[in-house]
Design a protein around this motif. Sequence first.
Motif, mmCIF file in Angstrom:
data_model
loop_
_atom_site.group_PDB
_atom_site.id
_atom_site.type_symbol
_atom_site.label_atom_id
_atom_site.label_comp_id
_atom_site.label_asym_id
_atom_site.label_seq_id
_atom_site.Cartn_x
_atom_site.Cartn_y
_atom_site.Cartn_z
ATOM 1 N N PRO A 1 0.832 -1.209 0.000
ATOM 2 C CA PRO A 1 0.000 0.000 0.000
ATOM 3 C C PRO A 1 0.865 1.256 0.000
ATOM 4 O O PRO A 1 1.918 1.317 0.633
ATOM 5 C CB PRO A 1 -0.800 -0.132 1.300
ATOM 6 N N GLY A 2 0.395 2.270 -0.717
ATOM 7 C CA GLY A 2 1.105 3.538 -0.785
ATOM 8 C C GLY A 2 2.364 3.510 -1.620
ATOM 9 O O GLY A 2 3.193 4.414 -1.523
ATOM 10 N N THR B 1 0.594 -3.857 -14.597
ATOM 11 C CA THR B 1 0.470 -4.244 -13.193
ATOM 12 C C THR B 1 -0.749 -5.140 -12.974
ATOM 13 O O THR B 1 -1.693 -5.144 -13.770
ATOM 14 C CB THR B 1 0.359 -3.006 -12.294
ATOM 15 N N ALA B 2 -0.705 -5.863 -11.868
ATOM 16 C CA ALA B 2 -1.833 -6.660 -11.378
ATOM 17 C C ALA B 2 -1.700 -6.754 -9.866
ATOM 18 O O ALA B 2 -0.585 -6.718 -9.330
ATOM 19 C CB ALA B 2 -1.855 -8.040 -12.016
ATOM 20 N N SER B 3 -2.827 -6.855 -9.174
ATOM 21 C CA SER B 3 -2.827 -6.839 -7.709
ATOM 22 C C SER B 3 -3.529 -8.069 -7.156
ATOM 23 O O SER B 3 -4.311 -8.738 -7.842
ATOM 24 C CB SER B 3 -3.517 -5.566 -7.182
ATOM 25 N N VAL B 4 -3.238 -8.341 -5.873
ATOM 26 C CA VAL B 4 -3.873 -9.451 -5.167
ATOM 27 C C VAL B 4 -3.991 -9.061 -3.699
ATOM 28 O O VAL B 4 -3.140 -8.337 -3.158
ATOM 29 C CB VAL B 4 -3.039 -10.750 -5.323
ATOM 30 N N ALA C 1 1.005 -7.719 3.210
ATOM 31 C CA ALA C 1 0.820 -6.280 3.426
ATOM 32 C C ALA C 1 -0.557 -5.804 2.975
ATOM 33 O O ALA C 1 -0.701 -4.695 2.462
ATOM 34 C CB ALA C 1 1.908 -5.495 2.701
ATOM 35 N N LEU C 2 -1.575 -6.621 3.154
ATOM 36 C CA LEU C 2 -2.973 -6.301 2.862
ATOM 37 C C LEU C 2 -3.259 -6.293 1.369
ATOM 38 O O LEU C 2 -4.142 -6.995 0.890
ATOM 39 C CB LEU C 2 -3.378 -4.961 3.487
ATOM 40 N N ARG C 3 -2.518 -5.510 0.589
ATOM 41 C CA ARG C 3 -2.735 -5.423 -0.865
ATOM 42 C C ARG C 3 -1.372 -5.375 -1.550
ATOM 43 O O ARG C 3 -0.583 -4.461 -1.303
ATOM 44 C CB ARG C 3 -3.550 -4.176 -1.213
ATOM 45 N N LEU C 4 -1.104 -6.373 -2.394
ATOM 46 C CA LEU C 4 0.166 -6.466 -3.090
ATOM 47 C C LEU C 4 -0.043 -6.172 -4.571
ATOM 48 O O LEU C 4 -0.979 -6.683 -5.189
ATOM 49 C CB LEU C 4 0.769 -7.865 -2.919
ATOM 50 N N THR C 5 0.828 -5.372 -5.131
ATOM 51 C CA THR C 5 0.767 -4.998 -6.543
ATOM 52 C C THR C 5 2.072 -5.397 -7.219
ATOM 53 O O THR C 5 3.149 -4.978 -6.783
ATOM 54 C CB THR C 5 0.537 -3.482 -6.711
ATOM 55 N N ALA C 6 1.953 -6.211 -8.254
ATOM 56 C CA ALA C 6 3.122 -6.651 -9.024
ATOM 57 C C ALA C 6 3.162 -5.894 -10.344
ATOM 58 O O ALA C 6 2.167 -5.844 -11.073
ATOM 59 C CB ALA C 6 3.066 -8.155 -9.288
#
Length: 394
Positions: free
Chosen positions: A244-245, A302-305, A278-283
Motif C-alpha cells: 500500500p502507498g 500491473t496486477a494486484s492481489v 501487506a494487505l494489498r500487493l501490486t506486481a
Amino acid sequence: MPLLTPSTRIPVARIGAALAAVLLAVLLGSPSRGEAAPRPAPSADPGAARWAVQPSGPGGPTGRNYFTYDLAPGATITDHVGVTNLGDRPLTFAVYGTDAYTTTDGAFALLPSDRAATDVGAWIGVERRNWTVQPGRRADIPFRLTVPRDATPGDHTGGVIAAVAQDGVTADGQRVRLDQRIAARVYLRVAGEVRPAVTVETVRVDYDTPLNPIGRADLTVTYRIRNSGNVRVGGTGAVVVDGPGGWTLSRTSPVDLPELLPGAEFTVTERVTGVPPALRLTATVDLAPTTVDTALPPVRRTASVWAPPWLLIAAPAAAGAWLHLRRRRRPTSAAPSTTPGPAPVSEPPATVAPAGPASVSEPSAAPGGPADASRAPVAGTAEPPAGGTAAGAR
C-alpha cells in the motif's frame, strides 16, 4: 528279472542320487555369485550419418554464422550453402528452404518436413532437391532467394535445411523412417516501414497468505508477452512488488527474454520469495525490449492481489465480539419512571415584619359592594402615622 536284495538297493539309490545331481547341475548351470552375467557392449555403427551445414560461397565457407539479407520487394539474390559429409559412407541430402517460428518455451525452430513453407522458406529455390556428397567431402550448393513484390516490410526468418532420411528401429523393435535435419538460419529484412512493438497481454498474481502476520510467503507472477511488431525483439524483464502507498517490498533481477519473431508469444513465470502479507500487493512487470540494434521504450503492466494479515484482523474482531457478548449478559437495573406529573406549586416566601410599630392597610370596599377579603393584597410594611400605635393583626 533278478530281484534286488537289501544289500543291492543302497548302491542303486546312491547312483540314482548322483545322476540326479549331475542332471540338475547341467540344467541350472554353474552356481551364481550374485552378479549378472556380462552382456556384450553394443558396437558402434560405422555407417552413422554425421554432417554439417553452414553458409558458404562458390569457393567454400565465408565465415558467416547465418544468412543475413536486407532486400527490397522484388529483389533476387543467389547464395550458397555448404554441406559437409563427416561420415565414412556417401550420403544423399534433401536440400530445401523452410520457415522458422518461436516455440512456447522461446526456442528457435523450423517447420516440420510435412508442413509447407509460406514465408521466406517458400521464396528459396534450389536447383534440385537431392544432393549426394562423398565421405569427407563438402558440396557448396547454390540457391536463389526471390522476394515477392508484395512482401510485407520487416523481418522474415527461416532456414536452409540439409536432411538425411534413414531407416531405424525403435526400442520395441518397430522399423521407422528417421528424418534427420541440420539447417543454417536465414534472417531477411524486407525494406519498408519498421514497427517494433512488444505487448504484455496478461499478468496473473498468486499469493498464499501466511497465518503469521509477520511471516513471509512466495508471490508468483505469470505474464505473457507478444511481439506485436514486424521485426525481431528481445530484451530483459523484471518484476517489482509494492505494498500500500507504493511501498516497494521486493524486486527481481532482470532476466533475458528469448528472441521473439514477429507474432510470437512467450510466457514468463517469476517466483518472488519472502513477501510479507501487506494487505494489498501490486506486481509490476517491467520490460526493457530491444531490437537487433535499438533499445525500445519500457513496457509496464500491473496486477494486484489481496494479502490480508489474518491474525491482525481476527484479533480485533474477536475482542469486539467478546465485549458485545459481555454487555448483553450484564443484568439491567430498574430505570426511574419518566411519566410526567403535576408541577409543584411555589409558595411565596413569608414576609416577616420588623419589630416595632407597624400598621396594616385596610382594603377599601369596592363601590357598591362589600369588601372582598380574598382579593386583598398582601400587607406590607409601612411607616406608622405620627402619634399612632401599632395595631395587631386581625
